[in-house]
Design a protein around this motif. Structure first.
Motif, PDB file in Angstrom:
ATOM      1  N   LEU A   1      40.073  39.077  35.830  1.00 33.99           N
ATOM      2  CA  LEU A   1      38.706  39.575  35.935  1.00 33.99           C
ATOM      3  C   LEU A   1      38.264  39.390  37.381  1.00 33.99           C
ATOM      4  O   LEU A   1      38.125  38.271  37.881  1.00 33.99           O
TER       5      LEU A   1
ATOM      6  N   GLU B   1      45.727  34.851  39.039  1.00 38.68           N
ATOM      7  CA  GLU B   1      44.977  33.960  39.932  1.00 38.68           C
ATOM      8  C   GLU B   1      44.344  32.815  39.139  1.00 38.68           C
ATOM      9  O   GLU B   1      43.825  31.877  39.729  1.00 38.68           O
TER      10      GLU B   1
ATOM     11  N   ASP C   1      44.842  39.859  38.458  1.00 38.52           N
ATOM     12  CA  ASP C   1      43.525  39.269  38.660  1.00 38.52           C
ATOM     13  C   ASP C   1      42.791  39.673  37.393  1.00 38.52           C
ATOM     14  O   ASP C   1      42.275  40.792  37.305  1.00 38.52           O
TER      15      ASP C   1
HETATM   16 MN    MN Z   1      39.360  37.033  39.458  1.00 38.56          MN
END
Ligand code: MN
Ligand code: AHG
Ligand code: MN
Length: 315
Positions: free
Chosen positions: A116, A94, A114
């Motif tokens: 984090l 992302e 993703d």
């Molecule tokens: Mn994220």
């Protein structure tokens, strides 16, 4: 010798570590090595979270979200670990606006990340996480049920835990003092009905049919458990063996907030492998053909009773 002098080899005799678990499950070697590599990378991301200045100034990411530079460095750490691993064909996250092909002709796995999730919670010291999807083809090629072969998430909380599935059940590992991932919960199985609900989005923006659904669960005495971190909120439902997480379509955002490829498909894979369900209110998350990397979707995920109940109100 006193029993506290047991060394690691004695210790491991009594535990099942991640590599042994995957080998015993008969998971093919490249996939075992990929899952292992990502689990190890979680240690580096955790170190980054602890070492970095928690009040990092934000950078803008391509999805227009404010992001902490920590998101970016988690993405760079993942890329550095996977690019030269030899078993990743392509990577997307992302934090990027495209799929990055890696020159690894022999490898067959496409990794979504993703890097984090929940970074806005870093300064509150609440748990945050990394979410990973593993596909045999591009995640844009077809719906998740056709492309996905595995999924995992790592939770950076009081303990570092990792939950994975390669299509043979959903299992949790905990990072122990010796730096090994050891099996803590095997074949996690969700009860038909739970007792917690995790409700995303602002109540004032909910659509009437969603509000009616929530009121029915409220009437049945569900307890509210919502941290604002997708990973710990889902993890709680898996570890408590039931309940529902929802981030619905709202008046403002009819497609909801969460991203199909980077957040919803991996959690849907894990929930289904744990005997649960995941829909957008109507159709299975893993039956939705991604339209773009930034495809967002409403989500109802958890025990069968709660997710089926949502379908009654939303179709
Ligand atoms: Mn994220
Ligand atoms: P990310 O940090 O990757 O952008 O994800 C944040 C997401 C997810 O963690 C959580 O479920 C949701 O944002 C919370 O949204 P609200 O702040 O609207 O509750
Ligand atoms: Mn996220």
């Amino acid at each position: 010798m006193g029993n506290n002098s047991r060394n690691i080899s004695d210790y491991t005799k009594f535990i099942v570590d991640l590599r042994r678990h995957m080998w015993m499950a008969g998971i093919e070697m490249e996939l075992r090595r990929l899952i292992w590599q990502i689990a190890v990378t979680g240690k580096y991301i955790s170190a980054k979270i602890h070492e970095s200045n928690r009040k990092l100034a934000g950078l803008r990411n391509i999805h227009g979200d404010e992001q902490l530079a920590l998101d970016k460095s988690a993405d760079v750490i993942l890329q550095n670990q996977l690019q030269y691993s030899g078993f990743v064909k392509a990577y997307c996250s992302e934090e990027l606006d495209r799929i990055v092909p890696y020159e690894a002709p022999s490898s067959k796995y496409h990794v979504t990340a993703d890097p984090l999730d929940g970074s806005s919670l870093v300064d509150t010291n609440l748990a945050i996480g990394t979410i990973i999807g593993i596909h045999r083809d591009s995640p844009l090629a077809a719906e998740g049920r056709k492309t996905m072969v595995g999924a995992m998430y790592i939770t950076y909380g009081p303990l570092i835990t990792m939950v994975y599935s390669a299509g043979k059940g959903t299992h949790e590992f905990v990072l122990n003092r010796e730096g090994e991932y050891v099996l803590s919960e095997e074949n996690i199985t969700l009860d038909e009905k739970g007792s917690i609900y995790s409700l995303g989005g602002l109540r004032k923006d909910w659509l009437p049919e969603h509000l009616k659904y929530v009121e029915v669960l409220e009437g049945e005495g569900y307890k509210l458990r919502y941290s604002g971190g997708f990973v710990p909120d889902i993890n709680q439902i898996l570890i408590k063996r039931g309940g529902v997480f929802t981030y619905p379509g709202t008046r403002k955002d009819p497609k909801g907030k969460l991203r199909l490829i980077f957040e919803l498909q991996p959690m849907a894979f894990l929930a289904e492998q744990a005997g649960g369900m995941a829909t957008d209110g109507k159709q299975d998350i893993l039956a939705i053909r991604p339209e773009s990397l930034n495809h967002r979707s409403p989500i109802y995920i958890g025990s069968r009773y709660e997710v089926e109940k949502a379908r009654e109100f939303l179709t």
